[in-house]
Design an enzyme around this catalytic site. Structure first.
Site, PDB file in Angstrom:
ATOM      1  N   CYS A 162       0.841  -1.193   0.000  1.00 16.96           N
ATOM      2  CA  CYS A 162       0.000   0.000   0.000  1.00 16.96           C
ATOM      3  C   CYS A 162       0.888   1.259   0.000  1.00 16.96           C
ATOM      4  CB  CYS A 162      -0.956  -0.059   1.187  1.00 16.96           C
ATOM      5  SG  CYS A 162      -2.231   1.212   1.178  1.00 16.96           S
ATOM      6  N   ASP A 317      -9.746  -4.501  -5.800  1.00 20.68           N
ATOM      7  CA  ASP A 317      -9.241  -3.536  -4.819  1.00 20.68           C
ATOM      8  C   ASP A 317      -9.891  -2.173  -5.085  1.00 20.68           C
ATOM      9  OD1 ASP A 317      -7.810  -1.816  -3.195  1.00 20.68           O
ATOM     10  OD2 ASP A 317      -5.868  -2.731  -3.615  1.00 20.68           O
ATOM     11  N   HIS A 346      -8.117  -5.424  -1.603  1.00 22.92           N
ATOM     12  CA  HIS A 346      -6.912  -4.796  -1.041  1.00 22.92           C
ATOM     13  C   HIS A 346      -6.364  -5.598   0.149  1.00 22.92           C
ATOM     14  CE1 HIS A 346      -4.340  -1.247  -0.570  1.00 22.92           C
ATOM     15  NE2 HIS A 346      -4.481  -1.391   0.735  1.00 22.92           N
TER      16      HIS A 346
END
Length: 473
Positions: A162, A317, A346
Site C-alpha cells: 500500500c 481492490d 486490497h
C-alpha cells in the site's frame, strides 16, 4: 374439476410457522452471543516470533525467527538475501501476520527467506512535521543498512504494501545500490483518473489536506477509518454484521471476524506534514508517476529503477485499483518486470486463503530466483551477540562500513587516497569489486579514470549505478 392451487389459510399458517422457526433460531443464537463476544475480544494476532533489532523514534525493525516459529527449512534451501517488508503509515502491519494459516510472514519464512518488517508505530504530536524525506531517506535507509549489515549483503529485497509500496519506490529510486529486488503490493503509483473513489475524494477541486493538519496536527486514525468504511457503507456497517450473526455458532468464523475487527479498529494517526505531502504530490499532482517528485530537493528519479520489479494487485481492490498500479511498469527502465492481478481485494491480498494457497508461494519463488547473485559481503561478527547491540551502536557500525564519504576522508588524511581499494566506495561490494579488479580496476584512482558507461559494462550493472559510484569520488 380442477382444484384451486392457492389456499389462503395454508399460506398464513406456513408464514406463521417460518416466523416461529426464525425466532427460535434467533433465540438459540442469542444464547451464545456473550460467549462469542468474549471469544472475539480474546483473539490474538501477529504471533510469529520476532525480535526488535533496531529502534529509532517510534519505529521498530522486527526480525522474524523461523526456528522459534517451528518452521524447519533445509540449510540448502535457505535464502541469503533477506526480504524487508515496508508497511503503510496507516493501520498496523500485523495484517501481514494475522494468524498462522493467513500469514504472509510465515509463507516467506517457510520458503526459506529471512524476513524483516518495519513497524512504524504511531507518531506523537511532536512528530507532526516529519516528512516523506524523513521516512524514506532517514528511517527506511537506516533500517536497510541494519538489515544489510546483519545479513552481510550489498543489497536487500524489499516488499512494500500500500502506502509502504509507494514509499519503497521512492527509496529504491534514491538508493538504487541497496535494493536487489522490489516487490510492490497494492501500491498507489499512478493517479490520472485511475485511482477510484479515493482519488476523486482527494481531488484538489474538493479537498485541501492542509485544512485537516491545521486543525488536528496529525491526521486522526478515526477520521481515516471512517473514510475508508464509507467507501462501501452497506457492507461495512450492515452486511458484515448480518453475516456475523448468521455464523455466530461457528467458532472459527467468529475468531476470524474478531481478528479482522481488531485490526480495523487498531488504526494509527499519520504525521501531518507527510499526509499533506503524500496527498498533494502523489495523488493530486501525480508527481511520482510523472517522474517529477522530489524529497527535500532530491529527485526521485524513476530511471534508477532497473532492478527486478514485481507488482501484486487485487482485481477488486477499491482502495488502490489495479489501474493505479499497473501503468507504472511502463515508465521504469527495468527489463525484469512482472505483474500479478489476483482475484481478491486490497486486504485479501494478505489474508485470503486463496492467496496463501496460490499467490504467496509464487511470490516467494520470484524472490528466490533473483536472490542468488549478491551474497558475499563478509561480516566480522554477525553472531548471536549482535542481537544485544543497541540500536544506536548498530547504526554507527553500519555507517562506519558503508559511508564512503567518511572513508574517503580518512584515506585522504593518511595520504593514501590514490591506493584506496575500489571496495571502499559505497555500493561496491565484493561481487562488483571482483569484476572491476578482473579488468584492472583495483583502486579508487583507477576507477575515477574510467567513465560510467565503461564501468557499467565491466561491473555488469547499470550506468546510473556506476555514475553514483563516480559521484562519490
Amino acid at each position: 374439476m380442477s382444484s384451486n392451487p392457492f389456499n389462503p389459510f395454508k399460506a398464513a399458517v406456513d408464514w406463521q410457522t417460518k416466523t416461529l422457526e426464525a425466532m427460535s433460531e434467533a433465540a438459540d443464537t442469542s444464547q451464545v452471543a456473550d460467549e462469542r463476544l468474549e471469544l472475539m475480544e480474546s483473539v490474538e494476532v501477529g504471533q510469529t516470533p520476532s525480535e526488535v533489532v533496531y529502534e529509532e523514534n517510534k519505529l521498530e525493525l522486527l526480525h522474524y525467527d523461523a526456528e522459534a516459529a517451528g518452521i524447519e527449512v533445509d540449510e540448502e534451501d535457505k535464502e541469503s538475501v533477506p526480504i524487508l517488508i515496508v508497511y503503510a503509515l496507516i493501520n498496523r502491519p500485523y495484517i501481514l501476520d494475522l494468524q498462522e494459516e493467513r500469514s504472509v510472514v510465515r509463507r516467506l519464512l517457510e520458503a526459506g527467506h529471512d524476513v524483516y518488517l518495519i513497524d512504524w508505530n504511531e507518531p506523537s504530536r511532536l512528530d507532526q512535521h516529519l516528512t516523506l524525506d524523513d521516512y524514506v531517506n532517514r528511517y527506511m535507509d537506516n533500517c536497510v543498512d541494519v538489515v544489510r549489515e546483519r545479513s552481510g549483503q550489498d543489497a536487500v529485497n524489499i516488499l512494500g504494501y500500500c502506502m509502504g509500496g509507494t514509499m519503497s519506490v521512492m527509496y529504491s529510486a534514491l538508493h538504487r545500490e541497496k535494493v536487489n529486488t522490489l516487490g510492490l503490493m497494492a501500491a498507489g503509483l499512478c493517479f490520472d483518473q485511475t485511482g477510484g473513489v479515493l482519488e476523486e475524494w482527494g481531488s484538489d477541486e474538493y479537498y485541501d489536506p492542509q485544512d485537516v493538519v491545521d486543525t488536528f496536527g496529525n491526521v486522526p486514525a478515526e477520521m481515516l477509518d471512517i473514510g475508508f468504511a464509507l467507501m462501501d457503507p452497506v457492507d461495512n456497517y450492515v452486511s458484515k454484521y448480518i453475516r456475523l450473526f448468521e455464523n455466530l455458532e461457528n467458532e472459527a468464523f467468529v475468531e476470524n471476524f474478531g481478528r479482522m475487527e481488531k485490526w480495523l479498529g487498531d488504526g494509527i494517526d499519520v504525521a501531518g506534514d507527510t499526509y499533506v505531502q503524500f496527498l498533494e504530490d502523489v495523488y493530486q499532482d501525480n508527481k511520482l508517476y510523472n517522474n517529477e517528485l522530489e524529497l527535500d530537493g532530491k529527485h526521485v528519479d524513476l530511471e534508477n529503477l532497473d532492478m527486478p520489479v514485481l507488482q501484486l494487485m487485487g482485481k477488486y481492490d477499491h482502495l488502490i485499483p489495479p489501474a493505479a498500479s499497473k501503468p507504472f511498469t511502463d515508465v521504469i527502465p527495468s527489463e525484469d518486470t512482472e505483474t500479478i492481478e489476483f482475484s481478491t481485494g486490497h486486504i485479501g491480498l494478505s489474508v485470503s486463503s486463496s492467496t496463501h494457497e496460490e499467490l504467496w508461494p509464487e511470490v516467494a519463488e520470484w524472490y528466490s530466483e533473483r536472490s542468488g547473485e549478491e551474497v558475499d559481503i563478509e561480516v566480522e561478527s554477525p553472531g548471536e551477540g549482535d542481537v544485544e547491540e543497541t540500536a544506536e551502536e548498530a547504526v554507527e557500525d553500519v555507517a562506519d562500513d558503508v559511508d564512503a564519504t567518511d572513508e574517503a576522508a580518512a584515506v585522504e588524511e593518511t595520504g593514501t587516497e590514490e591506493a584506496a581499494d575500489v571496495e571502499t566506495v559505497d555500493g561496491i561490494g565484493p561481487t562488483y569489486a571482483d569484476r572491476l579488479r578482473g579488468a584492472g580496476i583495483e583502486t579508487v584512482a583507477e576507477l575515477e579514470a574510467r567513465d560510467a558507461a565503461e564501468i557499467a559494462e565491466i561491473a555488469e550493472t547499470s550506468e546510473s549505478r556506476a555514475q553514483d559510484w563516480l559521484d562519490q569520488l
